[in-house]
Motif scaffolding. Structure first.
Motif, mmCIF file in Angstrom:
data_model
loop_
_atom_site.group_PDB
_atom_site.id
_atom_site.type_symbol
_atom_site.label_atom_id
_atom_site.label_comp_id
_atom_site.label_asym_id
_atom_site.label_seq_id
_atom_site.Cartn_x
_atom_site.Cartn_y
_atom_site.Cartn_z
ATOM 1 N N THR A 1 10.020 1.919 2.480
ATOM 2 C CA THR A 1 8.629 1.473 2.878
ATOM 3 C C THR A 1 8.747 0.147 3.653
ATOM 4 O O THR A 1 8.074 0.099 4.635
ATOM 5 N N LEU B 1 3.073 5.906 -7.267
ATOM 6 C CA LEU B 1 1.890 6.753 -7.860
ATOM 7 C C LEU B 1 2.324 8.251 -7.908
ATOM 8 O O LEU B 1 2.254 8.834 -8.958
ATOM 9 N N VAL B 2 2.860 8.615 -6.745
ATOM 10 C CA VAL B 2 3.351 9.922 -6.622
ATOM 11 C C VAL B 2 4.555 10.056 -7.407
ATOM 12 O O VAL B 2 4.493 11.051 -8.034
ATOM 13 N N THR C 1 3.624 10.254 -11.321
ATOM 14 C CA THR C 1 2.972 11.758 -11.584
ATOM 15 C C THR C 1 3.796 12.738 -11.714
ATOM 16 O O THR C 1 3.776 13.441 -12.468
ATOM 17 N N ALA D 1 0.943 -1.197 0.116
ATOM 18 C CA ALA D 1 -0.135 -0.064 0.026
ATOM 19 C C ALA D 1 0.867 1.280 0.063
ATOM 20 O O ALA D 1 0.753 2.264 -0.654
ATOM 21 N N ILE D 2 1.993 1.314 0.867
ATOM 22 C CA ILE D 2 2.661 2.386 0.894
ATOM 23 C C ILE D 2 3.626 2.491 -0.313
ATOM 24 O O ILE D 2 3.687 3.766 -0.812
ATOM 25 N N ALA E 1 2.903 1.375 -3.497
ATOM 26 C CA ALA E 1 2.039 1.906 -4.303
ATOM 27 C C ALA E 1 2.005 3.289 -4.389
ATOM 28 O O ALA E 1 1.692 4.089 -5.446
ATOM 29 N N THR E 2 1.478 3.814 -3.269
ATOM 30 C CA THR E 2 1.413 5.278 -3.213
ATOM 31 C C THR E 2 2.513 6.123 -3.517
ATOM 32 O O THR E 2 2.435 7.240 -4.265
ATOM 33 N N CYS E 3 3.728 5.623 -3.192
ATOM 34 C CA CYS E 3 4.856 5.993 -3.486
ATOM 35 C C CYS E 3 5.180 6.179 -4.933
ATOM 36 O O CYS E 3 5.561 7.082 -5.495
#
Length: 456
Positions: A174, A19-20, A23, A12-13, A15-17
């Motif tokens: 992470t 994605l950021v 982007t 989860a962490i 994937a968030t990293c």
């Protein structure tokens, strides 16, 4: 494949990293490409303006375009001169667009034979207020020069290198973060497994003050409570077996003596047997009452009752027994105190407390019973004379089967359950029962009940 909570949190962490990171990478690339192309456009526009100004000077000197016809080298010379004289650090050397020079009638004087694009940039060449020619530049929507293309590729490689390095750092950070965050949870899981296996001494360290820290504190409190309950259960079972063994042993000894002819089966031996049976019956009844009060199954039929009236009735029923032991009973009670409760259970409470004072007060002593009402609470106080109990005994006086050595003994007939039952009855009525040392040298019992307005 089933993932553990560590892997899920890591994914989860991470994937968030990612994605950021993706982007940001996409945004930076788009901004760079657009900014770089705009920068080239501005540079080309400035060069076209410079070329226009140079041609205007040449036209003013010669008066027509004869100097430029069949002399394309002049334009290249002007362009080369502008590149050599260009000292602006914000510009880039070299031309990135196609150029055409046209006369006033838009006849081609210089430039490629290719057709001029419709969206090309046109700069007018003026002399004495009239248009005498045009400088036309093709649009620059993409990179054409090798140097520009190589620069853009270098930036792409650098950008992807940064993305790769950031991804590696994100994986490491992470993973460490997921393990660090879940370390208290894993300790709690191990503690719960130990607790479920019956190891009530299990505890977990409390290293933080956040929600996990409070959860660890609650777990330790739960483990402490379970450990105490387990100790109480073992002590309770030992006490029950001990209490039952004594009268049973006496009964067995009496029956064997009668069977062997050592004692005769007369009224005296039968009375002794009956006394032991009565002791067993009372013990079993007390255990039954205590078990019902513990689980809340004791029947309560609540009505508006007068505590003082019930207390007077209980004291009157014990007067003769107190007189036989020469114990003086002194009462200081108000006229009435209404409460919402069960008259039978309250009478049982008063009788148990009176019985306790009767059994454990020396002959010739005294018992004082006082009551007063204040702030919606009725406080009933029992104080008897010697013998008393010390602080350690006071802390355990409501424990089941507990007897102080000097005053509570089996010979007096008590089972050690009466005060535990009294405490449950008072608490069931929303009150509080506690013990303290009496100024008369004995024990003081204080019961507090919430008052209730009497029914009309």
């Amino acid at each position: 494949m089933r993932f553990g909570i560590t892997a899920k949190l890591f994914l989860a962490i991470f994937a968030t990293c990612m994605l950021v990171l993706i982007t940001m990478h996409w945004g930076v690339r788009m901004s760079f490409e657009r900014g770089f192309v705009d920068y080239i456009k501005q540079g080309n526009a400035q060069r076209v303006e410079q070329l226009r100004d140079a041609l205007q000077e040449q036209y003013a000197q010669y008066g027509d375009w004869t100097f430029l016809r069949n002399n394309e080298r002049l334009v290249f010379k002007l362009l080369h001169t502008m590149d050599q004289n260009e000292d602006d650090g914000n510009s880039m050397r070299g031309w990135r667009v196609r150029l055409w020079v046209l006369d006033a009638q838009r006849n081609r004087l210089f430039g490629s034979p290719a057709p001029i694009a419709a969206d090309s940039t046109w700069q007018a060449i003026r002399h004495q207020g009239r248009v005498v020619g045009w400088v036309v530049a093709s649009p620059s929507e993409r990179l054409t020069r090798d140097a520009d293309i190589n620069f853009d590729r270098q930036q792409q490689r650098t950008s992807w290198f940064i993305v790769g390095l950031s991804t590696l750092l994100a994986i490491i950070v992470t993973w460490l973060m997921a393990r660090g965050l879940l370390a208290p949870v894993k300790r709690l899981m191990k503690g719960i497994h130990r607790l479920a296996a019956g190891e009530f001494t299990a505890r977990v360290p409390v290293n933080t003050r956040d929600e996990l820290g409070r959860l660890a504190q609650d777990f330790n409190q739960l483990a402490t409570a379970l450990e105490k309950n387990e100790q109480s259960r073992r002590a309770f079972m030992a006490d029950i077996s001990h209490e039952l063994r004594t009268p049973l042993a006496v009964l067995r000894g009496e029956l064997e003596a009668i069977q062997d002819g050592v004692r005769k089966a007369d009224s005296g031996s039968l009375l002794s047997l009956q006394n032991e049976v009565s002791t067993l019956t009372k013990l079993v009844d007390d255990l039954h009452q205590l078990s019902l009060s513990d689980v809340g199954a004791l029947a309560y039929r609540r009505v508006s009752v007068d505590l003082i009236q019930l207390l007077h009735i209980s004291v009157a029923s014990f007067n003769e027994r107190f007189q036989k032991k020469h114990i003086k009973v002194i009462t200081q009670l108000p006229e009435r105190a209404s409460a919402f409760g069960d008259p039978d259970r309250l009478s049982q409470l008063f009788n148990n407390l009176l019985e306790n004072s009767l059994r454990y007060t020396d002959n010739g002593g005294q018992l004082q019973i006082r009551a007063h009402t204040e702030n919606g609470v009725c406080t009933l106080i029992w104080e008897d004379s010697a013998p008393g109990v010390d602080a350690e005994q006071l802390a355990r006086i409501f424990d089941r089967f507990y007897r102080a050595e000097r005053s509570r003994n089996r010979a007096s007939g008590g089972s050690g359950l009466g005060l535990a039952i009294c405490k449950n009855i008072v608490e069931a009525h929303g009150g509080r029962l506690y013990a303290s040392a009496s100024l008369l040298g004995g024990l003081q019992m204080t019961a507090e009940f919430p008052l209730h307005p009497p029914e009309s």
